[in-house]
Write a protein that holds these residues in place. Structure first.
Motif: not given
Ligand SMILES: [Zn+2]
Ligand SMILES: [Zn+2]
Length: 294
Positions: A85-90, A97
């Motif tokens: 899983e990513k956070i805002d694509g990163r 986080e």
């Protein structure tokens, strides 16, 4: 990974037969199972620890050495989960986080209680797998040990095995590593940096290779790797002939190693013989004698 329930089933069926022979065999199966549990973990650390650097072959001591020299996770319980899983694509960066994303559980490695394992491993052997050395007061010799004593020890092992519930084993370390390639065979040799704070001797992990090295810190706090060799002078051309130190470990008195000089093709023989080294020690008695003779 060892199928522990299958081993317990086998040992239990031998217990049920309840003869001197079946109980002795059950004790042997217990001992082999305990050894397997240690060695299957050792196998996962092959890339870090050469068999020839093992200080002791006993199963407990091998795991203890891995724990001390490589990573103490080898005998601990822990669970591993993964996530893509990513956070805002990163990729996540902070602890918060990382904790906020969803994970899929991979499995759990169970703890290996080494002292208990060692005690059981010795225990089944003492009561069933050796005949005690007789003495003047020990009466008749017997092939088998006492049934009740063996059954009790085997049951202790079964309950120990029943407590091991893990479904995963992990080798290696998450810690920073220092590595280099073997001078002779190019095999990668590595150790966690944390365990290299003092001068450390390591052998090449390739079982067909005789090289070994000393890893130490130089003046700039960088690691330097020194090949462990004994040097001889070639009688033909005065070139240094280097022989890996480990080659001498297995040599016996008067055994020879042949070395062929790569430069001038002279064949030299190194013979394993005692070497005398003397140092004059000043004893108080000698000093007193000197004083009186003056
Ligand atoms: Zn090598
Ligand atoms: Zn030469």
């Amino acid at each position: 990974m060892l199928d522990i329930p299958k081993r317990i089933k086998l040992i239990s069926s031998l217990l049920e037969q309840d003869t001197e022979q079946s109980l002795t065999y059950a004790a042997l199966e217990c001992r082999l199972t305990l050894e397997y549990l240690c060695y299957e973990r050792f196998k996962l650390y092959f890339s870090y620890l050469s068999e020839s650097d093992l200080k002791n072959w006993q199963p407990k001591h091998i795991i203890k050495q891995i724990s001390d020299d490589i990573d103490d996770n080898v005998s601990k319980e822990f669970s591993i989960s993964i996530s893509a899983e990513k956070i805002d694509g990163r990729l996540p960066k902070t602890k918060e986080e990382f904790e906020s994303i969803k994970y899929t559980a991979l499995g759990t490695q169970s703890e290996l209680k080494l002292n208990k394992l060692h005690q059981l491993w010795n225990g089944v052997s003492n009561v069933a797998l050796h005949i005690p050395v007789p003495s003047i007061s020990s009466g008749d010799l017997s092939i088998y040990g006492d049934k009740d004593t063996i059954r009790k020890k085997v049951n202790d092992v079964v309950s120990f095995l029943s407590g091991i519930k893990g479904n995963l084993l992990m080798g290696g370390t998450f810690r920073e590593e220092f590595g280099f390639n073997c001078f002779a065979c190019d095999t990668k040799i590595k150790r966690p940096v944390r365990n290299l704070q003092h001068e450390t001797a390591v052998s090449c992990i390739n079982p067909r290779c005789q090289e070994s090295y000393v890893i130490q810190k130089d003046g700039n706090d960088e690691f330097e790797v020194i090949r462990r060799v004994i040097k001889f002078l070639c009688a033909g051309c005065n070139e240094d002939l280097e022989v890996p130190t480990r080659l001498f470990r297995e040599l016996r008195f008067d055994q020879k190693i042949n070395i062929n000089c790569g430069k001038c093709n002279t064949l030299s023989e190194v013979i394993m013989r005692p070497l005398m080294k003397s140092t004059k020690v000043e004893s108080p008695h000698n000093k007193a004698l000197q004083r009186t003779s003056r």
